[in-house]
Motif scaffolding. Sequence first.
Motif, PDB file in Angstrom:
ATOM      1  N   THR A 119       0.851  -1.182   0.000  1.00  0.00           N
ATOM      2  CA  THR A 119       0.000   0.000   0.000  1.00  0.00           C
ATOM      3  C   THR A 119       0.888   1.234   0.000  1.00  0.00           C
ATOM      4  OG1 THR A 119      -1.965   1.004   1.002  1.00  0.00           O
ATOM      5  CG2 THR A 119      -0.277   0.145   2.519  1.00  0.00           C
ATOM      6  N   ASN A 120       0.257   2.382  -0.038  1.00  0.00           N
ATOM      7  CA  ASN A 120       0.974   3.647  -0.031  1.00  0.00           C
ATOM      8  C   ASN A 120       0.693   4.366   1.280  1.00  0.00           C
ATOM      9  OD1 ASN A 120       1.183   6.700  -0.663  1.00  0.00           O
ATOM     10  ND2 ASN A 120       2.283   5.702  -2.339  1.00  0.00           N
ATOM     11  N   GLY A 121       1.690   5.025   1.826  1.00  0.00           N
ATOM     12  CA  GLY A 121       1.568   5.699   3.111  1.00  0.00           C
ATOM     13  C   GLY A 121       0.533   6.799   3.158  1.00  0.00           C
ATOM     14  N   VAL A 122       0.121   7.319   1.998  1.00  0.00           N
ATOM     15  CA  VAL A 122      -0.932   8.330   1.957  1.00  0.00           C
ATOM     16  C   VAL A 122      -2.256   7.746   2.448  1.00  0.00           C
ATOM     17  CG1 VAL A 122      -2.318   9.725   0.344  1.00  0.00           C
ATOM     18  CG2 VAL A 122       0.166   9.646   0.117  1.00  0.00           C
ATOM     19  N   LEU A 123      -2.429   6.451   2.300  1.00  0.00           N
ATOM     20  CA  LEU A 123      -3.683   5.784   2.656  1.00  0.00           C
ATOM     21  C   LEU A 123      -3.670   5.418   4.138  1.00  0.00           C
ATOM     22  CD1 LEU A 123      -3.891   3.601  -0.562  1.00  0.00           C
ATOM     23  CD2 LEU A 123      -4.939   5.842  -0.143  1.00  0.00           C
ATOM     24  N   VAL A 124      -3.660   6.445   4.973  1.00  0.00           N
ATOM     25  CA  VAL A 124      -3.502   6.251   6.416  1.00  0.00           C
ATOM     26  C   VAL A 124      -4.640   5.438   7.032  1.00  0.00           C
ATOM     27  CG1 VAL A 124      -2.020   8.266   6.747  1.00  0.00           C
ATOM     28  CG2 VAL A 124      -4.500   8.534   6.887  1.00  0.00           C
ATOM     29  N   GLU A 125      -5.850   5.591   6.489  1.00  0.00           N
ATOM     30  CA  GLU A 125      -6.979   4.814   7.017  1.00  0.00           C
ATOM     31  C   GLU A 125      -6.750   3.330   6.777  1.00  0.00           C
ATOM     32  OE1 GLU A 125      -8.550   8.587   4.925  1.00  0.00           O
ATOM     33  OE2 GLU A 125      -7.190   6.956   4.429  1.00  0.00           O
ATOM     34  N   ALA A 126      -6.246   2.999   5.599  1.00  0.00           N
ATOM     35  CA  ALA A 126      -5.966   1.594   5.280  1.00  0.00           C
ATOM     36  C   ALA A 126      -4.871   1.054   6.192  1.00  0.00           C
ATOM     37  CB  ALA A 126      -5.563   1.451   3.814  1.00  0.00           C
ATOM     38  N   LEU A 127      -3.814   1.816   6.388  1.00  0.00           N
ATOM     39  CA  LEU A 127      -2.732   1.367   7.265  1.00  0.00           C
ATOM     40  C   LEU A 127      -3.243   1.110   8.679  1.00  0.00           C
ATOM     41  CD1 LEU A 127       0.146   3.680   6.030  1.00  0.00           C
ATOM     42  CD2 LEU A 127       0.073   1.174   5.871  1.00  0.00           C
ATOM     43  N   ALA A 128      -4.111   1.974   9.179  1.00  0.00           N
ATOM     44  CA  ALA A 128      -4.666   1.788  10.524  1.00  0.00           C
ATOM     45  C   ALA A 128      -5.532   0.527  10.581  1.00  0.00           C
ATOM     46  CB  ALA A 128      -5.482   3.010  10.939  1.00  0.00           C
ATOM     47  N   LEU A 129      -6.334   0.301   9.549  1.00  0.00           N
ATOM     48  CA  LEU A 129      -7.182  -0.895   9.506  1.00  0.00           C
ATOM     49  C   LEU A 129      -6.333  -2.154   9.495  1.00  0.00           C
ATOM     50  CD1 LEU A 129     -10.045  -2.151   9.174  1.00  0.00           C
ATOM     51  CD2 LEU A 129      -9.638  -2.013   6.697  1.00  0.00           C
ATOM     52  N   TYR A 130      -5.298  -2.176   8.662  1.00  0.00           N
ATOM     53  CA  TYR A 130      -4.450  -3.362   8.580  1.00  0.00           C
ATOM     54  C   TYR A 130      -3.746  -3.614   9.912  1.00  0.00           C
ATOM     55  CZ  TYR A 130      -5.262  -2.826   3.565  1.00  0.00           C
ATOM     56  OH  TYR A 130      -5.846  -2.694   2.335  1.00  0.00           O
ATOM     57  N   ALA A 131      -3.258  -2.568  10.556  1.00  0.00           N
ATOM     58  CA  ALA A 131      -2.604  -2.731  11.862  1.00  0.00           C
ATOM     59  C   ALA A 131      -3.585  -3.280  12.890  1.00  0.00           C
ATOM     60  CB  ALA A 131      -2.021  -1.394  12.326  1.00  0.00           C
ATOM     61  N   LYS A 132      -4.815  -2.766  12.886  1.00  0.00           N
ATOM     62  CA  LYS A 132      -5.851  -3.232  13.819  1.00  0.00           C
ATOM     63  C   LYS A 132      -6.134  -4.720  13.642  1.00  0.00           C
ATOM     64  CE  LYS A 132     -10.788  -2.593  14.585  1.00  0.00           C
ATOM     65  NZ  LYS A 132     -11.974  -1.904  14.097  1.00  0.00           N
ATOM     66  N   HIS A 133      -5.952  -5.224  12.434  1.00  0.00           N
ATOM     67  CA  HIS A 133      -6.226  -6.629  12.132  1.00  0.00           C
ATOM     68  C   HIS A 133      -4.975  -7.507  12.208  1.00  0.00           C
ATOM     69  CE1 HIS A 133     -10.515  -6.611  10.961  1.00  0.00           C
ATOM     70  NE2 HIS A 133     -10.272  -5.315  10.929  1.00  0.00           N
ATOM     71  N   GLY A 134      -3.870  -6.952  12.720  1.00  0.00           N
ATOM     72  CA  GLY A 134      -2.695  -7.767  12.982  1.00  0.00           C
ATOM     73  C   GLY A 134      -1.656  -7.828  11.886  1.00  0.00           C
ATOM     74  N   PHE A 135      -1.837  -7.087  10.814  1.00  0.00           N
ATOM     75  CA  PHE A 135      -0.809  -7.056   9.767  1.00  0.00           C
ATOM     76  C   PHE A 135       0.414  -6.323  10.296  1.00  0.00           C
ATOM     77  CE2 PHE A 135      -4.479  -8.048   7.247  1.00  0.00           C
ATOM     78  CZ  PHE A 135      -3.998  -8.725   6.134  1.00  0.00           C
ATOM     79  N   PRO A 145       6.308   0.290  -7.886  1.00  0.00           N
ATOM     80  CA  PRO A 145       7.005   1.544  -7.594  1.00  0.00           C
ATOM     81  C   PRO A 145       6.191   2.507  -6.737  1.00  0.00           C
ATOM     82  CG  PRO A 145       6.173   1.579  -9.834  1.00  0.00           C
ATOM     83  CD  PRO A 145       5.915   0.192  -9.288  1.00  0.00           C
ATOM     84  N   ASP A 146       4.885   2.299  -6.641  1.00  0.00           N
ATOM     85  CA  ASP A 146       4.027   3.203  -5.887  1.00  0.00           C
ATOM     86  C   ASP A 146       3.814   2.769  -4.442  1.00  0.00           C
ATOM     87  OD1 ASP A 146       3.523   4.863  -8.203  1.00  0.00           O
ATOM     88  OD2 ASP A 146       2.301   3.203  -8.931  1.00  0.00           O
ATOM     89  N   ALA A 147       4.229   1.568  -4.099  1.00  0.00           N
ATOM     90  CA  ALA A 147       4.044   1.057  -2.739  1.00  0.00           C
ATOM     91  C   ALA A 147       5.138   1.579  -1.825  1.00  0.00           C
ATOM     92  CB  ALA A 147       4.038  -0.462  -2.732  1.00  0.00           C
ATOM     93  N   THR A 148       4.733   2.031  -0.656  1.00  0.00           N
ATOM     94  CA  THR A 148       5.681   2.490   0.356  1.00  0.00           C
ATOM     95  C   THR A 148       5.657   1.613   1.597  1.00  0.00           C
ATOM     96  OG1 THR A 148       4.042   3.991   1.323  1.00  0.00           O
ATOM     97  CG2 THR A 148       5.491   4.896  -0.400  1.00  0.00           C
ATOM     98  N   HIS A 149       4.624   0.786   1.724  1.00  0.00           N
ATOM     99  CA  HIS A 149       4.476  -0.091   2.887  1.00  0.00           C
ATOM    100  C   HIS A 149       4.137  -1.502   2.413  1.00  0.00           C
ATOM    101  CE1 HIS A 149       4.064   3.858   4.698  1.00  0.00           C
ATOM    102  NE2 HIS A 149       4.206   3.309   5.883  1.00  0.00           N
ATOM    103  N   PHE A 150       4.765  -2.477   3.044  1.00  0.00           N
ATOM    104  CA  PHE A 150       4.536  -3.892   2.761  1.00  0.00           C
ATOM    105  C   PHE A 150       4.196  -4.563   4.081  1.00  0.00           C
ATOM    106  CE2 PHE A 150       7.113  -2.092  -0.479  1.00  0.00           C
ATOM    107  CZ  PHE A 150       6.646  -2.661  -1.661  1.00  0.00           C
ATOM    108  N   LEU A 151       3.067  -5.246   4.115  1.00  0.00           N
ATOM    109  CA  LEU A 151       2.564  -5.830   5.352  1.00  0.00           C
ATOM    110  C   LEU A 151       2.216  -7.282   5.150  1.00  0.00           C
ATOM    111  CD1 LEU A 151       0.086  -2.923   6.231  1.00  0.00           C
ATOM    112  CD2 LEU A 151       2.423  -3.210   7.070  1.00  0.00           C
ATOM    113  N   GLY A 152       2.266  -8.047   6.249  1.00  0.00           N
ATOM    114  CA  GLY A 152       1.925  -9.461   6.188  1.00  0.00           C
ATOM    115  C   GLY A 152       1.190  -9.903   7.434  1.00  0.00           C
ATOM    116  N   LEU A 153       0.431 -10.987   7.257  1.00  0.00           N
ATOM    117  CA  LEU A 153      -0.325 -11.582   8.344  1.00  0.00           C
ATOM    118  C   LEU A 153      -0.179 -13.082   8.250  1.00  0.00           C
ATOM    119  CD1 LEU A 153      -2.529 -11.182  10.625  1.00  0.00           C
ATOM    120  CD2 LEU A 153      -4.219 -11.589   8.810  1.00  0.00           C
ATOM    121  N   THR A 154       0.246 -13.721   9.345  1.00  0.00           N
ATOM    122  CA  THR A 154       0.289 -15.167   9.402  1.00  0.00           C
ATOM    123  C   THR A 154      -1.132 -15.663   9.672  1.00  0.00           C
ATOM    124  OG1 THR A 154       2.548 -15.139  10.235  1.00  0.00           O
ATOM    125  CG2 THR A 154       1.286 -17.174  10.560  1.00  0.00           C
ATOM    126  N   LEU A 155      -1.590 -16.603   8.838  1.00  0.00           N
ATOM    127  CA  LEU A 155      -2.966 -17.099   8.958  1.00  0.00           C
ATOM    128  C   LEU A 155      -3.029 -18.351   9.818  1.00  0.00           C
ATOM    129  CD1 LEU A 155      -4.084 -16.622   5.240  1.00  0.00           C
ATOM    130  CD2 LEU A 155      -4.360 -15.054   7.168  1.00  0.00           C
TER     131      LEU A 155
END
Length: 155
Positions: A119-135, A145-155
Motif C-alpha cells: 500500500t501507499n503511506g498516503v492511505l492512512v486509514e488503510a494502514l490503521a485498519l491493517y494494523a488493527k487486524h494484525g498485519f 514503484p508506488d508502494a511504500t508499505h509492505f505488510l503481512g499476516l500469518t494465517l
Amino acid sequence: MPQAPRIVAVDPHGPDARDALTQYLNEILDRVAGITGVDPEQADDVDDYQRPGGCFLLVYRDDAVAGCGAVRSIDARTGELKRMWIHPDARGAGLGSRLLDELVAHSRALGHQRLVLDTNGVLVEALALYAKHGFLPIERYNDNPDATHFLGLTL
C-alpha cells in the motif's frame, strides 16, 4: 427498510466489479501523488481474482456497491490482498473491517498460510485498519514503484 450490508463473492469481470474497481483506481489517482501504472479504464487484469487461486468480493448496501476487495495466490502458501476499497459515503460503519475479515477467511480457504499486501503511506486509514487486524511490516516482496508499505499476516 434498509437491508443489512452484505458481502458477496462475484465474477471480477461483471459490471458491478468493474465499476467498483474503477472507483477504487480513481480514488488512488486522486490521493497518491505521482502514481504510475494505474489506468481506471483498464482496472487491471482481474483473472487472478477468480477461483481456483483467488476471489473477488463486493460489499453491497441495499442495492448499491459500497466496496470491494480481492485475494490472489502468489504461491500455494501465500495470498496477496488486492484492491480493497470502501466507498467514501460508506466509511466509518465498520464495513472495511467486515470486508477484511471475509478476505482473510477466503485466503485461509484457499490454503494460504500467509497473506501479504502493499500500500501507499498516503492511505492512512488503510494502514490503521491493517494494523488493527494484525498485519505487520514485512520486507518488500514485489517491484510496485508506488508502494511504500509492505505488510503481512500469518494465517
